[in-house]
Design a protein around this motif. Sequence first.
Motif, PDB file in Angstrom:
ATOM      1  N   ASN A  77      69.281 -15.666 -23.711  1.00 43.54           N
ATOM      2  CA  ASN A  77      69.849 -14.396 -23.261  1.00 43.54           C
ATOM      3  C   ASN A  77      70.384 -14.494 -21.840  1.00 43.54           C
ATOM      4  O   ASN A  77      71.450 -13.934 -21.527  1.00 43.54           O
ATOM      5  CB  ASN A  77      68.789 -13.289 -23.349  1.00 43.54           C
ATOM      6  CG  ASN A  77      68.414 -12.967 -24.776  1.00 43.54           C
ATOM      7  OD1 ASN A  77      69.222 -13.116 -25.693  1.00 43.54           O
ATOM      8  ND2 ASN A  77      67.189 -12.529 -24.985  1.00 43.54           N
ATOM      9  N   ASP A  78      69.674 -15.198 -20.970  1.00 43.82           N
ATOM     10  CA  ASP A  78      70.154 -15.352 -19.598  1.00 43.82           C
ATOM     11  C   ASP A  78      71.458 -16.145 -19.559  1.00 43.82           C
ATOM     12  O   ASP A  78      72.354 -15.827 -18.760  1.00 43.82           O
ATOM     13  CB  ASP A  78      69.094 -16.056 -18.743  1.00 43.82           C
ATOM     14  CG  ASP A  78      67.900 -15.170 -18.474  1.00 43.82           C
ATOM     15  OD1 ASP A  78      68.040 -13.937 -18.581  1.00 43.82           O
ATOM     16  OD2 ASP A  78      66.819 -15.706 -18.171  1.00 43.82           O
ATOM     17  N   LEU A  79      71.584 -17.151 -20.399  1.00 44.66           N
ATOM     18  CA  LEU A  79      72.815 -17.931 -20.433  1.00 44.66           C
ATOM     19  C   LEU A  79      73.981 -17.098 -20.947  1.00 44.66           C
ATOM     20  O   LEU A  79      75.115 -17.228 -20.463  1.00 44.66           O
ATOM     21  CB  LEU A  79      72.628 -19.169 -21.316  1.00 44.66           C
ATOM     22  CG  LEU A  79      71.689 -20.240 -20.762  1.00 44.66           C
ATOM     23  CD1 LEU A  79      71.366 -21.278 -21.827  1.00 44.66           C
ATOM     24  CD2 LEU A  79      72.300 -20.916 -19.542  1.00 44.66           C
ATOM     25  N   VAL A  80      73.724 -16.229 -21.911  1.00 46.12           N
ATOM     26  CA  VAL A  80      74.780 -15.342 -22.413  1.00 46.12           C
ATOM     27  C   VAL A  80      75.203 -14.363 -21.333  1.00 46.12           C
ATOM     28  O   VAL A  80      76.404 -14.115 -21.132  1.00 46.12           O
ATOM     29  CB  VAL A  80      74.292 -14.599 -23.673  1.00 46.12           C
ATOM     30  CG1 VAL A  80      75.287 -13.521 -24.082  1.00 46.12           C
ATOM     31  CG2 VAL A  80      74.096 -15.578 -24.821  1.00 46.12           C
ATOM     32  N   ARG A  81      74.226 -13.807 -20.609  1.00 49.94           N
ATOM     33  CA  ARG A  81      74.568 -12.849 -19.547  1.00 49.94           C
ATOM     34  C   ARG A  81      75.294 -13.517 -18.393  1.00 49.94           C
ATOM     35  O   ARG A  81      76.088 -12.877 -17.702  1.00 49.94           O
ATOM     36  CB  ARG A  81      73.295 -12.177 -19.036  1.00 49.94           C
ATOM     37  CG  ARG A  81      72.663 -11.230 -20.050  1.00 49.94           C
ATOM     38  CD  ARG A  81      71.292 -10.784 -19.635  1.00 49.94           C
ATOM     39  NE  ARG A  81      70.612 -10.144 -20.763  1.00 49.94           N
ATOM     40  CZ  ARG A  81      69.300 -10.177 -20.940  1.00 49.94           C
ATOM     41  NH1 ARG A  81      68.526 -10.831 -20.076  1.00 49.94           N
ATOM     42  NH2 ARG A  81      68.753  -9.569 -21.978  1.00 49.94           N
ATOM     43  N   ALA A  82      75.022 -14.790 -18.159  1.00 49.59           N
ATOM     44  CA  ALA A  82      75.721 -15.526 -17.111  1.00 49.59           C
ATOM     45  C   ALA A  82      77.039 -16.114 -17.590  1.00 49.59           C
ATOM     46  O   ALA A  82      77.785 -16.687 -16.784  1.00 49.59           O
ATOM     47  CB  ALA A  82      74.829 -16.632 -16.558  1.00 49.59           C
TER      48      ALA A  82
ATOM     49  N   LEU B  43      77.346  -0.877 -29.803  1.00 51.45           N
ATOM     50  CA  LEU B  43      77.224  -0.521 -28.388  1.00 51.45           C
ATOM     51  C   LEU B  43      75.842  -0.870 -27.852  1.00 51.45           C
ATOM     52  O   LEU B  43      75.702  -1.330 -26.717  1.00 51.45           O
ATOM     53  CB  LEU B  43      77.506   0.973 -28.204  1.00 51.45           C
ATOM     54  CG  LEU B  43      78.944   1.423 -28.494  1.00 51.45           C
ATOM     55  CD1 LEU B  43      79.075   2.927 -28.334  1.00 51.45           C
ATOM     56  CD2 LEU B  43      79.929   0.714 -27.576  1.00 51.45           C
ATOM     57  N   GLN B  44      74.811  -0.654 -28.679  1.00 51.83           N
ATOM     58  CA  GLN B  44      73.458  -1.013 -28.244  1.00 51.83           C
ATOM     59  C   GLN B  44      73.320  -2.520 -28.062  1.00 51.83           C
ATOM     60  O   GLN B  44      72.632  -2.985 -27.146  1.00 51.83           O
ATOM     61  CB  GLN B  44      72.426  -0.504 -29.257  1.00 51.83           C
ATOM     62  CG  GLN B  44      72.218   1.003 -29.241  1.00 51.83           C
ATOM     63  CD  GLN B  44      71.503   1.484 -27.996  1.00 51.83           C
ATOM     64  OE1 GLN B  44      71.107   0.697 -27.131  1.00 51.83           O
ATOM     65  NE2 GLN B  44      71.352   2.791 -27.875  1.00 51.83           N
ATOM     66  N   SER B  45      73.974  -3.305 -28.919  1.00 54.58           N
ATOM     67  CA  SER B  45      73.950  -4.759 -28.754  1.00 54.58           C
ATOM     68  C   SER B  45      74.626  -5.167 -27.451  1.00 54.58           C
ATOM     69  O   SER B  45      74.172  -6.101 -26.778  1.00 54.58           O
ATOM     70  CB  SER B  45      74.646  -5.423 -29.943  1.00 54.58           C
ATOM     71  OG  SER B  45      73.967  -5.151 -31.151  1.00 54.58           O
ATOM     72  N   MET B  46      75.695  -4.469 -27.088  1.00 53.61           N
ATOM     73  CA  MET B  46      76.364  -4.770 -25.832  1.00 53.61           C
ATOM     74  C   MET B  46      75.457  -4.452 -24.643  1.00 53.61           C
ATOM     75  O   MET B  46      75.418  -5.193 -23.661  1.00 53.61           O
ATOM     76  CB  MET B  46      77.674  -3.991 -25.728  1.00 53.61           C
ATOM     77  CG  MET B  46      78.487  -4.307 -24.476  1.00 53.61           C
ATOM     78  SD  MET B  46      80.182  -3.706 -24.539  1.00 53.61           S
ATOM     79  CE  MET B  46      79.923  -1.936 -24.723  1.00 53.61           C
ATOM     80  N   VAL B  47      74.711  -3.361 -24.741  1.00 53.16           N
ATOM     81  CA  VAL B  47      73.755  -3.019 -23.674  1.00 53.16           C
ATOM     82  C   VAL B  47      72.684  -4.094 -23.549  1.00 53.16           C
ATOM     83  O   VAL B  47      72.299  -4.490 -22.442  1.00 53.16           O
ATOM     84  CB  VAL B  47      73.126  -1.634 -23.953  1.00 53.16           C
ATOM     85  CG1 VAL B  47      71.989  -1.355 -22.972  1.00 53.16           C
ATOM     86  CG2 VAL B  47      74.169  -0.549 -23.842  1.00 53.16           C
ATOM     87  N   GLU B  48      72.191  -4.599 -24.689  1.00 49.76           N
ATOM     88  CA  GLU B  48      71.167  -5.641 -24.655  1.00 49.76           C
ATOM     89  C   GLU B  48      71.705  -6.931 -24.050  1.00 49.76           C
ATOM     90  O   GLU B  48      70.976  -7.643 -23.355  1.00 49.76           O
ATOM     91  CB  GLU B  48      70.650  -5.906 -26.073  1.00 49.76           C
ATOM     92  CG  GLU B  48      69.798  -4.779 -26.637  1.00 49.76           C
ATOM     93  CD  GLU B  48      68.518  -4.582 -25.848  1.00 49.76           C
ATOM     94  OE1 GLU B  48      67.949  -5.586 -25.383  1.00 49.76           O
ATOM     95  OE2 GLU B  48      68.097  -3.428 -25.687  1.00 49.76           O
ATOM     96  N   ARG B  49      72.963  -7.244 -24.307  1.00 48.75           N
ATOM     97  CA  ARG B  49      73.543  -8.463 -23.744  1.00 48.75           C
ATOM     98  C   ARG B  49      73.741  -8.344 -22.244  1.00 48.75           C
ATOM     99  O   ARG B  49      73.420  -9.257 -21.481  1.00 48.75           O
ATOM    100  CB  ARG B  49      74.892  -8.770 -24.409  1.00 48.75           C
ATOM    101  CG  ARG B  49      74.808  -9.303 -25.802  1.00 48.75           C
ATOM    102  CD  ARG B  49      76.142  -9.906 -26.221  1.00 48.75           C
ATOM    103  NE  ARG B  49      77.240  -8.969 -26.056  1.00 48.75           N
ATOM    104  CZ  ARG B  49      77.666  -8.140 -26.998  1.00 48.75           C
ATOM    105  NH1 ARG B  49      77.073  -8.128 -28.170  1.00 48.75           N
ATOM    106  NH2 ARG B  49      78.675  -7.337 -26.778  1.00 48.75           N
ATOM    107  N   VAL B  50      74.289  -7.225 -21.802  1.00 45.36           N
ATOM    108  CA  VAL B  50      74.705  -7.088 -20.406  1.00 45.36           C
ATOM    109  C   VAL B  50      73.544  -6.693 -19.508  1.00 45.36           C
ATOM    110  O   VAL B  50      73.444  -7.135 -18.361  1.00 45.36           O
ATOM    111  CB  VAL B  50      75.858  -6.070 -20.287  1.00 45.36           C
ATOM    112  CG1 VAL B  50      76.293  -5.904 -18.836  1.00 45.36           C
ATOM    113  CG2 VAL B  50      77.031  -6.497 -21.145  1.00 45.36           C
ATOM    114  N   LYS B  51      72.640  -5.825 -20.000  1.00 46.65           N
ATOM    115  CA  LYS B  51      71.521  -5.315 -19.211  1.00 46.65           C
ATOM    116  C   LYS B  51      72.018  -4.586 -17.961  1.00 46.65           C
ATOM    117  O   LYS B  51      71.582  -4.861 -16.835  1.00 46.65           O
ATOM    118  CB  LYS B  51      70.572  -6.455 -18.819  1.00 46.65           C
ATOM    119  CG  LYS B  51      69.720  -6.978 -19.955  1.00 46.65           C
ATOM    120  CD  LYS B  51      68.742  -5.927 -20.453  1.00 46.65           C
ATOM    121  CE  LYS B  51      67.861  -6.477 -21.568  1.00 46.65           C
ATOM    122  NZ  LYS B  51      66.930  -5.446 -22.088  1.00 46.65           N
ATOM    123  N   SER B  52      72.943  -3.654 -18.168  1.00 45.57           N
ATOM    124  CA  SER B  52      73.488  -2.849 -17.082  1.00 45.57           C
ATOM    125  C   SER B  52      73.011  -1.411 -17.244  1.00 45.57           C
ATOM    126  O   SER B  52      73.178  -0.814 -18.320  1.00 45.57           O
ATOM    127  CB  SER B  52      75.018  -2.906 -17.081  1.00 45.57           C
ATOM    128  OG  SER B  52      75.567  -1.949 -16.201  1.00 45.57           O
TER     129      SER B  52
END
Length: 254
Positions: free
Chosen positions: A14-19, A136-145
Motif C-alpha cells: 500500500n505504501d508503494l502504491v501511495r508513493a 470512490l471508497q477504494s480511491m480513498v483507501e489508496r490515497v489516504k487523504s
Amino acid sequence: RLVPLKGLGRRLENDLVRADIPLKGEEFAAFVILAFVAAALLGLLVFGSVLNACLLAAPAAAAPVFYLRMAKARRLAAFNGQLCDALAMIANTLRAGFSFLQALEMVRKELPDPISKEFGRALQDLNLGVSVEDALQSMVERVKSDDLDLMVTAVIIQRQIGGNLAEILDKIAETIRERVRIKGEIKILTAQGRISGLVVGLLPIGLLMVLLLINPGYMQDLFNNPMGIKLLAFAAVSEAIGLAAVKRIMNIEV
C-alpha cells in the motif's frame, strides 16, 4: 525465494502504491536487504571492523525506507494541492449539465498527475462494473487523504438522499482552502521548533560518525567496554524518545 518476504511485502504494498513506485512489496524489501548486505561488505573491506561496517550498513538500509516515506508524503501533498481544482471542475461540469461520471472523466483528462491517475483508476473500476460508492471508497483507501475522504463522504450522502452536488462541492472546496491556509500558517510558526529538534537529534549521530572516521581508536573503548555499550543503548533510546516527542509537539492537527 531464499527469504520469506511475502508478509513484509504485503505491508509495504500500500505504501508503494501511495508513493507511485512501480515495485512489488517483496521487491522493495529485497532491495533494502541487499543494500544493507552490500554496504556491510563494503564497510568490512574498507574499515576492517564489523562495528564500522554495521554503522555504514544501517543508513544504507534506512535510505530506501526514508525515500519511500518522502515520496509518499510528496505525492499526497501534490494530490491535496490539486483537489480544490478538481472539485471546482467537477462542480462546473455538473452545472453545465453533464453527469458525475463525465465530470470524473474531465478531471482525468484535464488535470496533471497524481490526481489524474487516481481518478483514472476509479474510472477503470467503474468500467469493470464496480459501483460508484465502492470505486470512490477504494480511491480513498489508496490515497489516504482526509480532504478526499471529506469529498467522497459528501458525494455518497448526496447520492443517497439527494441535493445539489455542485453547491456541496463548492463548500467543500472552500473548507479545504481554509484548511490549507491554516496548515501553512502553522507550518511557518513551528518551523524553528522542527529544525531545532532535527539539528539536536542528528548532531550526536553526526559527531559519532565523524569521530569514527577521523580517529577510530578514540571511540573503541566506548564499543568494547560493556558500560560503553549500555551508554550507547541508553543514548539511542533517549534520541528516539526526544525526536518522537518533538515531532508529536510540532504535529498540530487541523
